[in-house]
Design an enzyme around this catalytic site. Structure first.
Site, PDB file in Angstrom:
ATOM      1  N   LYS A  22       0.836  -1.206   0.000  1.00 14.77           N
ATOM      2  CA  LYS A  22       0.000   0.000   0.000  1.00 14.77           C
ATOM      3  C   LYS A  22       0.869   1.254   0.000  1.00 14.77           C
ATOM      4  CE  LYS A  22      -2.952   0.378   3.539  1.00 14.77           C
ATOM      5  NZ  LYS A  22      -2.776   1.603   4.361  1.00 14.77           N
ATOM      6  N   SER A  23       1.885   1.280   0.853  1.00 15.23           N
ATOM      7  CA  SER A  23       2.733   2.478   0.948  1.00 15.23           C
ATOM      8  C   SER A  23       3.409   2.772  -0.395  1.00 15.23           C
ATOM      9  CB  SER A  23       3.827   2.252   2.000  1.00 15.23           C
ATOM     10  OG  SER A  23       3.265   2.123   3.271  1.00 15.23           O
ATOM     11  N   ARG A  27       2.805   5.965  -3.273  1.00 19.46           N
ATOM     12  CA  ARG A  27       3.944   6.790  -3.684  1.00 19.46           C
ATOM     13  C   ARG A  27       4.191   6.712  -5.182  1.00 19.46           C
ATOM     14  NH1 ARG A  27       4.138   5.600   1.604  1.00 19.46           N
ATOM     15  NH2 ARG A  27       5.478   6.750   3.057  1.00 19.46           N
ATOM     16  N   SER A 168       6.888   8.970  12.433  1.00 23.45           N
ATOM     17  CA  SER A 168       5.841   8.845  11.418  1.00 23.45           C
ATOM     18  C   SER A 168       6.420   9.023  10.027  1.00 23.45           C
ATOM     19  CB  SER A 168       4.744   9.895  11.650  1.00 23.45           C
ATOM     20  OG  SER A 168       3.926   9.985  10.503  1.00 23.45           O
ATOM     21  N   GLN A 170       4.631   9.081   7.473  1.00 21.16           N
ATOM     22  CA  GLN A 170       3.724   9.968   6.732  1.00 21.16           C
ATOM     23  C   GLN A 170       4.149  11.419   6.899  1.00 21.16           C
ATOM     24  OE1 GLN A 170      -0.252   9.079   8.023  1.00 21.16           O
ATOM     25  NE2 GLN A 170      -0.190   6.998   7.183  1.00 21.16           N
ATOM     26  N   ASP A 321       1.913  -1.327  11.961  1.00 23.25           N
ATOM     27  CA  ASP A 321       0.596  -1.812  11.518  1.00 23.25           C
ATOM     28  C   ASP A 321       0.360  -3.276  11.889  1.00 23.25           C
ATOM     29  OD1 ASP A 321       0.037   0.660  10.429  1.00 23.25           O
ATOM     30  OD2 ASP A 321       0.774   0.115   8.434  1.00 23.25           O
ATOM     31  N   LYS A 348      -4.663   5.440  14.722  1.00 22.59           N
ATOM     32  CA  LYS A 348      -4.750   4.776  13.411  1.00 22.59           C
ATOM     33  C   LYS A 348      -6.206   4.793  12.942  1.00 22.59           C
ATOM     34  CE  LYS A 348      -0.404   3.957  12.982  1.00 22.59           C
ATOM     35  NZ  LYS A 348       0.353   4.704  11.971  1.00 22.59           N
ATOM     36  N   ARG A 352      -6.520   1.357  17.916  1.00 25.44           N
ATOM     37  CA  ARG A 352      -6.230  -0.079  17.812  1.00 25.44           C
ATOM     38  C   ARG A 352      -5.835  -0.700  19.144  1.00 25.44           C
ATOM     39  NH1 ARG A 352      -3.222  -0.084  11.893  1.00 25.44           N
ATOM     40  NH2 ARG A 352      -5.193  -0.070  10.738  1.00 25.44           N
ATOM     41  N   ARG A 396      -7.572  -3.560   9.590  1.00 27.82           N
ATOM     42  CA  ARG A 396      -6.645  -4.493  10.240  1.00 27.82           C
ATOM     43  C   ARG A 396      -7.239  -5.113  11.507  1.00 27.82           C
ATOM     44  NH1 ARG A 396      -2.498  -3.621   6.764  1.00 27.82           N
ATOM     45  NH2 ARG A 396      -1.830  -1.456   6.473  1.00 27.82           N
TER      46      ARG A 396
END
Ligand code: S3P
Length: 444
Positions: A22-23, A27, A168, A170, A321, A348, A352, A396
């Site tokens: 996904k990451s 990108r 992070s 992100q 994650d 998240k 979680r 998740r």
């Protein structure tokens, strides 16, 4: 609402490839859109999160085309060439899509509006607003730095050196992406190394990214502004964060042996493998290789008994994650597993930490929830199960408890499995193909 129930699995067997990372998928579309010429992407994750990034890049002027299963093309507009979007950008459930795109927009002189689903609108955006405003952008958010929001990109962006207050990737990526259309050198300093997919992909597209260790051990990651980004070919490995679910299911369902092909094993992402191995798991890396700047391997996993461990807080960024599914593995282990440094889990797709503590308790597992820690008292193999889990728009959490149900005495239900499509389309079919027994509806 789409309830699903996992009943006890047969021994899992088979050779699979889970969907693309996904990451890296996000990108490839973002950076491809900023490059000159054509970027081709193979193995793109066609989950809802990444499709939101594709849609946003189209709204900003790039041509993004799907040629076939996972095969996409991006015709970039070149750095600085994005056009103002005429409608609100809806990033759905995806914090990565939202925060990385805010970085890009921060150094483009135009106004954009952004929103997301109920989960994303609960999540903090102030963590990117701070550094992006230092670079000259302006943002207006709801109370607490929440979306929906508006961003006005800087017409004369300024390079900064920004020390990340939280570990992070992100936030680091938002700063580096903003630094692309900014003259001079923009630096993000991280005290704990987080995933470096942005750095690797920027280099792959021709940018200069330097990493210098600081006297205190922190890493200063610097991008040189206004590079000529050239469209490239990207091959997306299978997502280790998705592989985590069949890996843990195979460890827990007695007699299982599976092979996962082409899994991304970037060392900034493999904390789960380290932890599971310390617990006694038989996981073998086969045929390690490098594909488009990212390490990849095939993973062979065999069932076996696990023992509880202490997971060091310093490992959190490399498996952030994967704590929900590690907590599931811990429930079946002998002895207790202690996980610390989990504060980020509270922001998240859902909280979680609370969700795992609540869900494990509902499945008959004894847990202790701290402010940023979780202790799971392992059952030594016999987990009662039988819980009905509230997924709260968190993919998740849904997948973790379905994995638990593959090996618990009583079946486990999740109230809404629809968020699974954000990251792992085809999850149920793939798991059932291996020998799991996951069915629509609640347990009878
Ligand atoms: C991601 C970074 C992590 C991770 C997320 C993907 C990324 O978030 O949890 O699923 O692609 O950069 P944080 O940066 O908030 O830790």
């Amino acid at each position: 609402m789409q309830p699903l129930t996992a009943y006890r699995a047969r021994p899992l067997a088979g050779n699979i490839r889970v969907p693309g990372d996904k990451s890296i998928s996000h990108r490839s579309l973002l950076i491809g859109a900023l490059a000159i010429g054509e970027t081709t992407v193979e193995g793109l994750l066609e989950g809802e999160d990444v499709l939101r990034t594709a849609e946003a890049m189209r709204a900003l002027g790039a041509t993004v085309t799907r040629d076939g299963d996972g095969t996409w093309r991006v015709q970039g507009v070149g750095l600085g060439g994005l056009r103002e979007p005429s409608a609100v950008l809806d990033m759905g459930n995806s914090g990565t899509a939202a925060r990385l795109l805010l970085g890009v927009l921060a150094s483009h002189p135009m106004t954009a509006f952004m929103t997301g689903d109920a989960s994303l609108c609960r999540r903090p955006m102030a963590r990117v607003q701070g550094p992006l405003e230092q670079m000259g952008a302006r943002m207006v958010t709801r109370a607490g730095g929440r979306m929906p929001l508006a961003i006005v990109g800087a017409s004369e962006p300024m390079p900064i050196a920004y020390r990340l207050p939280v570990a992070s990737a992100q936030v680091k990526s938002a700063v580096l992406l903003a630094g692309l259309n900014t003259p001079g050198r923009t630096t993000a300093i991280e005290t704990e190394p987080t995933r470096d997919h942005t750095e690797r992909m920027l280099r792959h597209f021709g940018a200069t990214v330097d990493v210098v260790e600081q006297p205190d051990g922190a890493l200063a990651v610097t991008v040189t502004g206004q590079p000529e980004l050239i469209g490239r070919a990207v091959s997306v490995p299978a997502d280790i964060s998705s592989a985590a679910f069949p890996i843990v299911a195979a460890l827990l369902a007695p007699g299982s042996a599976i092979l996962l092909r082409d899994v991304g094993v970037n060392p900034r992402r493999t904390g789960l493998l380290d932890s599971l191995r310390e617990m006694g798991a038989a996981i073998e890396l086969r045929n390690p290789r490098e594909v488009a700047g990212e390490p990849v391997a095939d993973l062979h996993v065999e069932a076996g008994s696990l023992r509880g461990i202490e997971v060091p807080a310093s490992r959190a960024p490399s498996m952030i994650d994967e704590y929900p599914v590690l907590a599931v593995a811990a429930a079946f282990a002998s002895g207790k597993t202690v996980m610390r440094g989990l504060g980020e889990l509270r922001v998240k797709e859902s909280d979680r930490l609370a969700a795992m503590a609540r869900g494990l308790a509902a499945c008959g597992v004894s847990v202790e929830e701290g402010q940023d820690s979780l202790v799971v008292h392992g059952t030594g193999g016999a987990v009662p199960g039988g819980g009905r889990i509230v997924t709260d728009l968190d993919h998740r959490i849904a997948m973790s408890f379905l994995v638990l149900g593959c090996a618990s005495a009583k079946p486990v239900s999740v109230d809404d499995a629809s968020p699974i499509d954000t990251s792992f389309p085809g999850f149920t079919a793939l798991m059932n193909g291996l020998g799991a027994d996951i069915r629509a509806g609640f347990a009878a």
